[in-house]
Motif scaffolding. Structure first.
Motif, PDB file in Angstrom:
ATOM      1  N   ASN A   1      -0.578  14.731   9.309  1.00 47.22           N
ATOM      2  CA  ASN A   1      -0.538  14.549  10.767  1.00 47.22           C
ATOM      3  C   ASN A   1      -1.662  13.650  11.258  1.00 47.22           C
ATOM      4  N   THR A   2      -2.641  13.346  10.405  1.00 49.62           N
ATOM      5  CA  THR A   2      -3.670  12.360  10.753  1.00 49.62           C
ATOM      6  C   THR A   2      -3.169  10.925  10.583  1.00 49.62           C
ATOM      7  N   ALA A   3      -1.912  10.760  10.162  1.00 48.41           N
ATOM      8  CA  ALA A   3      -1.288   9.434  10.124  1.00 48.41           C
ATOM      9  C   ALA A   3      -0.605   9.116  11.453  1.00 48.41           C
TER      10      ALA A   3
ATOM     11  N   ALA B   1       0.857  -1.188   0.000  1.00 41.86           N
ATOM     12  CA  ALA B   1       0.000   0.000   0.000  1.00 41.86           C
ATOM     13  C   ALA B   1       0.888   1.230   0.000  1.00 41.86           C
ATOM     14  N   GLY B   2       0.301   2.366  -0.393  1.00 41.83           N
ATOM     15  CA  GLY B   2       1.006   3.626  -0.304  1.00 41.83           C
ATOM     16  C   GLY B   2       1.091   4.082   1.137  1.00 41.83           C
ATOM     17  N   PRO B   3       1.822   5.152   1.405  1.00 38.82           N
ATOM     18  CA  PRO B   3       1.950   5.657   2.774  1.00 38.82           C
ATOM     19  C   PRO B   3       0.596   6.010   3.387  1.00 38.82           C
TER      20      PRO B   3
ATOM     21  N   HIS C   1       4.575   5.633   8.232  1.00 42.61           N
ATOM     22  CA  HIS C   1       5.967   5.854   7.871  1.00 42.61           C
ATOM     23  C   HIS C   1       6.095   6.928   6.799  1.00 42.61           C
ATOM     24  N   GLN C   2       7.292   7.449   6.660  1.00 42.57           N
ATOM     25  CA  GLN C   2       7.508   8.575   5.749  1.00 42.57           C
ATOM     26  C   GLN C   2       7.173   8.229   4.296  1.00 42.57           C
TER      27      GLN C   2
ATOM     28  N   ALA D   1      -6.152   4.731   6.003  1.00 45.70           N
ATOM     29  CA  ALA D   1      -6.369   5.052   4.593  1.00 45.70           C
ATOM     30  C   ALA D   1      -5.036   5.513   4.017  1.00 45.70           C
ATOM     31  N   HIS D   2      -4.743   5.087   2.790  1.00 44.56           N
ATOM     32  CA  HIS D   2      -3.410   5.255   2.205  1.00 44.56           C
ATOM     33  C   HIS D   2      -3.460   6.085   0.920  1.00 44.56           C
ATOM     34  N   THR D   3      -2.284   6.526   0.487  1.00 47.41           N
ATOM     35  CA  THR D   3      -2.194   7.390  -0.686  1.00 47.41           C
ATOM     36  C   THR D   3      -2.712   6.738  -1.963  1.00 47.41           C
ATOM     37  N   ASP D   4      -2.708   5.410  -2.019  1.00 53.85           N
ATOM     38  CA  ASP D   4      -3.245   4.708  -3.193  1.00 53.85           C
ATOM     39  C   ASP D   4      -4.692   4.296  -2.984  1.00 53.85           C
TER      40      ASP D   4
END
Length: 394
Positions: free
Chosen positions: A353-355, A35-37, A369-370, A53-56
């Motif tokens: 910052n919600t991660a 998955a994306g970050p 993670h970054q 929820a991820h970038t992808d």
């Protein structure tokens, strides 16, 4: 009759075997998460489950007890992963703008159409739903019950500031807090939260709201630039910090009284400034503790970690978090969160910052993670005042 080459049979068998092996590895979570970050996530009060929820656009449900995860959707709104207080249920929105509250077992508790959310929260009884759009407007409810809570200008906004307009609600559904970029110093009586005629919002900074009436209670001023704020689970404390390194706190019984958090190296700036400008005696350093390498008070997020008693402050471009006790300006302890893998705190990613999410009830901290889709999980011990990293998924 065609003759099948033995080498071809062996080649086909090897390929099929490889596919089977990969399938087994993926199903057993041994290859890491695909998955994306992480962009947003929430932790259940029990500390067992995390939704992210991820970038992808993947939506992943993590079981921290079993150390397993499951991809629930490939169409998730990036900023919509949120755990419902007091329930083994979470909130999310898909890319078709359908918002769903569902249990970890898949039972749908509530489902409705909405605009694309840039952050949302919901109360334990699922009756109070608050959401923000990309222009930092805030709304209560949905469908026929939707009404505007804040809409007094088109700037600041998500695109203009590079961060979400953060929303936080207490467990008793008494107050909620909004926070974005602080610039205005006016009082509530000077400006309505509903004023479409002006360009610049007067409510971009930290604001305390009545969760029942949806009216502003107090503008909690003093931060600068990108600001993150949250409210304690019991609704008694609001804490904030910003990218300029300013940290503040208020008691909701006396929101007009502002308290400063100590800077890690230089202490508390005295409001009365008894000495000339630049005199170091204008700062109180009496409660400071030794600082570790890698500490940074330029802040990306704050989050409660043990009920309403302790909270963490996360520095930008830092792998060190500071522990504070509510009602006190002094850092209690510093925690090294680990340099590898690099956490979401690196790279000035204020839109992520919600991660960073916690369960104050269980003392669980989870961070994205970054640059990869994995997570780091930590457990807080309130007796020993330790924060231990207990699981890492690359």
């Amino acid at each position: 009759m065609a003759v099948i080459n033995a080498n071809k049979v062996r080649w086909i068998g090897a390929v099929l075997g490889a596919f089977v092996l990969i399938s087994i590895l993926l199903n057993s979570n041994l290859l890491g998460v695909w998955a994306g970050p992480v962009m947003s996530m929430g932790v259940s009060e029990s500390g067992r489950y995390v939704v992210s929820a991820h970038t992808d656009n993947k939506l992943i449900l993590w079981d921290l007890q079993e150390k397993q995860w499951n991809t629930l959707s490939g169409k998730a709104n990036l900023y919509s992963a949120y755990f419902v207080p007091g329930q083994n249920a979470f909130l999310w929105q898909d890319t078709d703008n359908t918002v769903t509250a569902q249990t970890v077992d898949g039972k749908v508790l509530k489902r409705f159409q909405h605009f694309p959310s840039y952050g949302h929260v919901i109360s334990a009884d699922l009756e109070t739903y608050l959401s923000a759009d990309e222009h930092w407007n805030v709304f209560s409810g949905y469908g026929d019950t939707k009404r505007t809570v804040l809409s007094d200008g088109i700037s600041p906004s998500f695109l203009g500031s590079g961060k979400l307009f953060n929303l936080a609600i207490d467990r008793n559904n008494t107050f909620f807090v909004t926070a974005g970029v602080d610039s205005d110093r006016s009082a509530i009586a000077d400006h309505s939260p509903l004023n479409s005629s002006q360009r610049f919002s007067k409510y971009g900074g930290v604001t305390l709201w009545n969760a029942v009436t949806k009216q502003p209670v107090a503008k909690l001023r003093g931060n600068s630039s990108k600001t993150h704020a949250t409210i304690s689970p019991d609704g008694q404390w609001v804490v904030s910090a910003d990218e300029a390194g300013i940290g503040l706190f208020w008691n909701t019984d006396k929101p007009e009284v502002r308290h400063r958090l100590a800077r890690y190296h230089s202490g508390i700036y005295l409001d009365d400034r008894p000495f000339e400008v630049g005199d170091p005696r204008n700062r109180d350093k009496s409660g400071l503790i030794d600082t570790p390498a890698g500490l940074n008070d330029f802040t990306i997020a704050v989050a409660f970690i043990h009920n309403s008693k302790y909270y963490l402050r996360f520095g930008n471009n830092s792998h060190v978090a500071a522990l504070f006790k509510t009602g006190s300006p002094w850092p209690v302890k510093y925690f090294d969160l680990g340099k590898s893998p690099k956490l979401v705190t690196y790279g000035s990613q204020y839109d992520r910052n919600t991660a960073i999410a916690t369960s104050p009830e269980s003392g669980t901290l989870v961070m994205g993670h970054q640059s990869t889709g994995g997570i780091s999980v930590y457990q807080f011990d309130p007796e020993e005042l330790t924060l231990e990293r207990v699981w890492v998924v690359e």
